[in-house]
Design a protein around this motif. Structure first.
Motif, short mmCIF file in Angstrom:
data_model
loop_
_atom_site.label_atom_id
_atom_site.label_comp_id
_atom_site.label_asym_id
_atom_site.label_seq_id
_atom_site.Cartn_x
_atom_site.Cartn_y
_atom_site.Cartn_z
N VAL A 44 1.06 -1.22 -0.06
CA VAL A 44 0.00 0.07 0.03
C VAL A 44 0.84 1.22 0.05
N ILE A 45 0.36 2.36 -0.75
CA ILE A 45 1.13 3.67 -0.59
C ILE A 45 0.36 4.50 0.52
N LYS A 46 1.06 5.09 1.36
CA LYS A 46 0.34 5.95 2.38
C LYS A 46 1.06 7.32 2.47
N ASN A 47 0.33 8.37 2.39
CA ASN A 47 0.98 9.54 2.61
C ASN A 47 0.71 10.16 4.05
N THR A 48 -0.50 11.00 4.13
CA THR A 48 -0.96 11.32 5.33
C THR A 48 -2.01 10.50 6.11
N GLY A 49 -2.72 9.51 5.36
CA GLY A 49 -3.63 8.60 5.77
C GLY A 49 -5.02 9.24 5.82
N HIS A 50 -5.15 10.34 5.18
CA HIS A 50 -6.49 11.04 5.24
C HIS A 50 -7.66 10.19 4.46
N LYS A 55 -7.87 3.60 1.35
CA LYS A 55 -7.07 3.37 0.13
C LYS A 55 -5.69 3.28 0.62
N SER A 56 -5.30 3.83 1.87
CA SER A 56 -3.91 3.77 2.08
C SER A 56 -3.62 2.90 3.38
N ILE A 57 -4.46 1.82 3.49
CA ILE A 57 -4.07 0.87 4.49
C ILE A 57 -4.23 -0.58 4.02
N ALA A 113 -6.03 22.28 -1.56
CA ALA A 113 -7.32 21.85 -1.09
C ALA A 113 -7.73 22.87 0.13
N VAL A 114 -9.00 22.40 0.25
CA VAL A 114 -9.28 23.11 1.41
C VAL A 114 -8.92 23.00 2.77
N SER A 115 -8.35 21.71 3.24
CA SER A 115 -7.79 21.17 4.47
C SER A 115 -6.55 21.47 4.52
N GLY A 129 -8.48 17.23 -6.72
CA GLY A 129 -8.30 18.24 -5.81
C GLY A 129 -9.29 19.40 -6.10
N GLN A 130 -10.46 19.28 -5.21
CA GLN A 130 -11.29 20.39 -5.22
C GLN A 130 -10.68 21.32 -4.19
N ASN A 131 -10.86 22.58 -4.60
CA ASN A 131 -10.09 23.76 -4.11
C ASN A 131 -10.58 25.00 -4.16
N THR A 414 -19.78 11.42 -8.33
CA THR A 414 -19.34 11.32 -6.75
C THR A 414 -18.02 11.57 -6.88
N TYR A 415 -17.17 12.53 -5.97
CA TYR A 415 -15.84 12.67 -5.77
C TYR A 415 -15.39 11.44 -5.34
N LEU A 416 -14.45 10.91 -5.89
CA LEU A 416 -13.54 9.64 -5.52
C LEU A 416 -13.15 9.82 -4.33
C1 LIG Z 1 -10.53 16.61 6.88
C2 LIG Z 1 -10.19 16.28 5.27
C3 LIG Z 1 -10.39 17.48 4.47
C4 LIG Z 1 -10.31 17.39 3.04
N1 LIG Z 1 -10.43 18.33 2.32
C5 LIG Z 1 -10.38 18.05 0.98
C6 LIG Z 1 -10.36 19.04 0.01
O1 LIG Z 1 -10.58 20.31 0.39
N2 LIG Z 1 -9.93 18.88 -1.32
C7 LIG Z 1 -10.03 17.70 -1.88
O2 LIG Z 1 -9.78 17.41 -3.06
N3 LIG Z 1 -9.78 16.66 -1.17
C8 LIG Z 1 -10.04 16.85 0.46
N4 LIG Z 1 -10.20 15.48 0.96
C9 LIG Z 1 -10.03 14.36 0.86
C10 LIG Z 1 -8.32 14.13 0.53
O3 LIG Z 1 -8.15 14.75 -0.99
C11 LIG Z 1 -8.22 12.67 0.25
O4 LIG Z 1 -8.68 11.97 1.49
C12 LIG Z 1 -6.89 12.32 -0.22
O5 LIG Z 1 -6.77 10.87 -0.77
C13 LIG Z 1 -5.93 12.34 0.80
O6 LIG Z 1 -4.67 12.19 0.31
P1 LIG Z 1 -3.53 11.72 0.98
O7 LIG Z 1 -2.20 11.41 0.14
O8 LIG Z 1 -3.16 12.90 2.09
O9 LIG Z 1 -3.93 10.58 1.95
P2 LIG Z 1 -3.34 8.93 2.04
O10 LIG Z 1 -4.71 8.53 2.86
O11 LIG Z 1 -2.08 8.72 2.46
O12 LIG Z 1 -3.73 8.44 0.45
C14 LIG Z 1 -4.77 8.55 -0.20
C15 LIG Z 1 -4.51 8.01 -1.64
O13 LIG Z 1 -3.68 8.35 -2.36
C16 LIG Z 1 -2.58 7.19 -2.49
N5 LIG Z 1 -1.24 7.92 -2.42
C17 LIG Z 1 -0.82 8.84 -1.39
N6 LIG Z 1 0.47 8.86 -1.78
C18 LIG Z 1 0.98 8.62 -3.06
C19 LIG Z 1 2.08 8.50 -4.01
N7 LIG Z 1 2.95 9.16 -3.18
N8 LIG Z 1 1.74 7.94 -5.13
C20 LIG Z 1 0.74 7.29 -5.42
N9 LIG Z 1 -0.42 7.33 -4.62
C21 LIG Z 1 -0.34 7.69 -3.40
C22 LIG Z 1 -2.97 6.17 -1.44
O14 LIG Z 1 -2.48 4.85 -1.84
C23 LIG Z 1 -4.38 6.30 -1.20
O15 LIG Z 1 -4.93 5.57 -2.41
C24 LIG Z 1 -10.10 15.89 2.69
C25 LIG Z 1 -10.02 14.67 3.44
C26 LIG Z 1 -10.06 15.15 4.83
C27 LIG Z 1 -9.96 13.76 5.74
#
Ligand SMILES: Cc1cc2nc3c(=O)[nH]c(=O)nc-3n(C[C@H](O)[C@H](O)[C@H](O)COP(=O)(O)OP(=O)(O)OC[C@H]3O[C@@H](n4cnc5c(N)ncnc54)[C@H](O)[C@@H]3O)c2cc1C
Length: 481
Positions: A44-50, A55-57, A113-115, A129-131, A414-416
């Motif tokens: 699995v690929i994880k960045n922040t785990g949001h 999808k990241s676990i 993004a917003v957050s 990226g909705q922003n 739906t926003y994936l």
């Molecule tokens: C509080 C909150 C606010 C949010 N606000 C917004 C917003 O304003 N706009 C918006 O568009 N979305 C928003 N989101 C949704 C957010 O964009 C998604 O949760 C997104 O998947 C987070 O990406 P991440 O890489 O931080 O998280 P992770 O959970 O680490 O990764 C999410 C997905 O991306 C993949 N991934 C991570 N890093 C990589 C990499 N280097 N290469 C390939 N794949 C990778 C992971 O495998 C997983 O499938 C929000 C989510 C939360 C929890």
């Protein structure tokens, strides 16, 4: 974690990976991918785990943890295929907060993004990226000009309009965790711009219920005028203690105080003329740059993550709902709020900007309002049986009316990235008509499915055997269907 268990004896890792590589360089990514591929290990690929959907676990997996790669380079004179001009090179682990700070430092504007805690270059950018600048510049991924990635066969390559263009197309909107591991992204930046931030609160405590809904109806009648003038917003509607519409953050990008007032005046004049009172009066502040406006809005908001009291979901509602189906759409909003269902709304028209030949869901190009909702927070969510019931209610009673009124065939979707993991027909709902093309690209670049993430392209070939958890989790073996 089991309730009331404080000695840790019966705790398990659940859906979390068994091992993680704290990535600091490309060679580590290549080694981990080659190892996982050669040993048939879940990766699995994880960045922040949001990611809400998981999808990241993955239980028993090897995790590539990208969060520590947080370099940002400013390239004032970038020259590349498709774009020449100022840009940032952003490493995979950079957060939205970090890139907004960098843009402020170099006096430019970048889409995020917003957050602020969301990872910029992982799930957010690959999901589109909705922003807050969507009404002026479109989706964040529209501005990506190149990626550096490691592919499923362990190669480190550049991906752009000129090199590997099919992968370039898919990585901008086709979702994270399935095509390749992103190491860095080059994104164009824009000049500083003016923003007006504003807020107000309308409810049925100082107005009769009838007047509250009269004012609210007017709000939706002028909804597209605001959205199409570049206004982005983040408002909440609810019915407790009295029905309310809370405009938490209105973000009028590319507006001065004068131009903003001109857009919103008909609405506030209407309230005045009809003696409809705002419980919190309308206030606005003009800023001469994005960062100051962002700080006045979401920048100081402590976004909670990891809550377990509801199941999140969303709908992209097309502009045509406010043009051709206004009465039905407004009636649904009123019914939804009156029944106590959660509604977080956004004015949002991600205009067709340059470079939009990418995999971002076609629904975003039609969008007028983005609507985030959830399962009923007053329902129990603590056991598999309770989750199953809450999810059934979410799918059938809360989401289905929105799917019916904004079907994919009419520009809805739906926003994936902020979706229910149980969304039926997710291939169509998340990816629109692009799914077949995305599937072909997945097959070409990852023929043995080294990368898997739930609801990601290609994931229909796999199932997580998690027993009966009420909703799909990542707490189980990943097996071929
Ligand atoms: C509080 C909150 C606010 C949010 N606000 C917004 C917003 O304003 N706009 C918006 O568009 N979305 C928003 N989101 C949704 C957010 O964009 C998604 O949760 C997104 O998947 C987070 O990406 P991440 O890489 O931080 O998280 P992770 O959970 O680490 O990764 C999410 C997905 O991306 C993949 N991934 C991570 N890093 C990589 C990499 N280097 N290469 C390939 N794949 C990778 C992971 O495998 C997983 O499938 C929000 C989510 C939360 C929890």
């Amino acid at each position: 974690m089991p309730k009331n268990d404080t000695d840790g004896k019966s705790c398990t890792l659940g859906g979390y990976p068994e091992y993680a590589v704290k990535v600091t360089n490309v060679a580590q990514i290549q080694l981990a991918i080659n190892f996982a591929r050669a040993t048939n290990l879940r990766l699995v690929i994880k960045n922040t785990g949001h990611c809400y959907l998981g999808k990241s676990i993955g239980a028993g997996a090897l995790s590539l943890w990208m969060h520590n790669m947080d370099q940002i380079d400013y390239l004032p004179n970038y020259k590349g295929p498709g774009y020449s001009g100022p840009a940032f090179k952003v490493a995979a682990g950079v957060t939205v907060r970090q890139i907004y700070e960098a843009a402020d430092k170099y006096d430019v504007t970048v889409l995020g993004a917003v957050s602020w805690s969301v990872g910029w270059a992982g799930g957010m950018i690959t999901g589109g990226g909705q922003n807050p600048l969507a009404g002026v510049y479109g989706m964040s991924a529209d501005h990506v000009v190149a990626f550096q990635v490691v592919t499923a066969n362990g190669r480190f390559i550049t991906v752009s309009e000129a090199s590997n263009p099919d992968l370039f197309w898919a990585l901008r909107g086709g979702g994270g965790g399935t095509f390749a591991v992103i190491v860095s992204v080059i994104v164009r930046v824009h000049p500083k711009l003016n923003v007006v931030t504003a807020g107000w609160y309308l409810d049925a405590s100082n107005n009769s219920l009838e007047d509250f809904w009269k004012g609210t109806k007017k709000f939706y009648e002028v909804f597209l005028d605001w959205a199409e003038s570049g206004i982005y917003s983040f408002f909440i509607m609810g019915n407790q203690p009295k029905p309310f519409l809370s405009m938490a953050y209105l973000f009028a990008a590319n507006h001065t105080a004068e131009s903003y007032d001109k857009v919103v005046k008909p609405f506030f004049d209407y309230l005045d003329t009809n003696n409809i009172t705002l419980t919190k009066p309308h206030t606005s502040v003009a800023h001469n740059n994005f960062y100051s406006a962002y700080q006045a809005a979401w920048g100081s908001n402590n976004f909670p993550i990891g809550l377990d009291n509801s199941l999140p979901a969303n709908r992209i509602v097309p502009r045509r709902n406010f043009q051709e189906k206004f009465n039905q759409t407004y009636a649904l909003i009123k019914e939804h709020v009156s029944a106590g269902k959660h509604l977080l709304g956004y004015h949002k028209t991600p205009v067709k900007y340059a470079n939009t030949n990418n995999a971002i869901s076609p629904a975003w190009r039609e969008c007028g309002m983005f609507m985030v909702t959830s399962s009923n927070k007053s329902m129990d969510h603590s056991t598999p049986e309770a989750l199953k019931l809450a999810n059934k209610d979410l799918q059938e009673n809360i989401l289905q009316p929105w799917r019916d009124i904004s079907p994919v065939s009419e520009g809805g979707g739906t926003y994936l990235n902020e979706a229910s993991v149980e969304e039926p027909d997710w291939q169509e709902s998340f990816y629109g008509g692009y799914y077949p093309k995305l599937s072909q690209i997945k097959r070409k670049w990852d023929p043995t499915d080294v990368f898997y993430a739930t609801t990601a392209v290609g994931s229909e070939r796999w199932v997580v055997q998690d027993g009966e958890q009420g909703v799909q989790t990542q707490n189980g073996r990943l097996c071929r269907v």
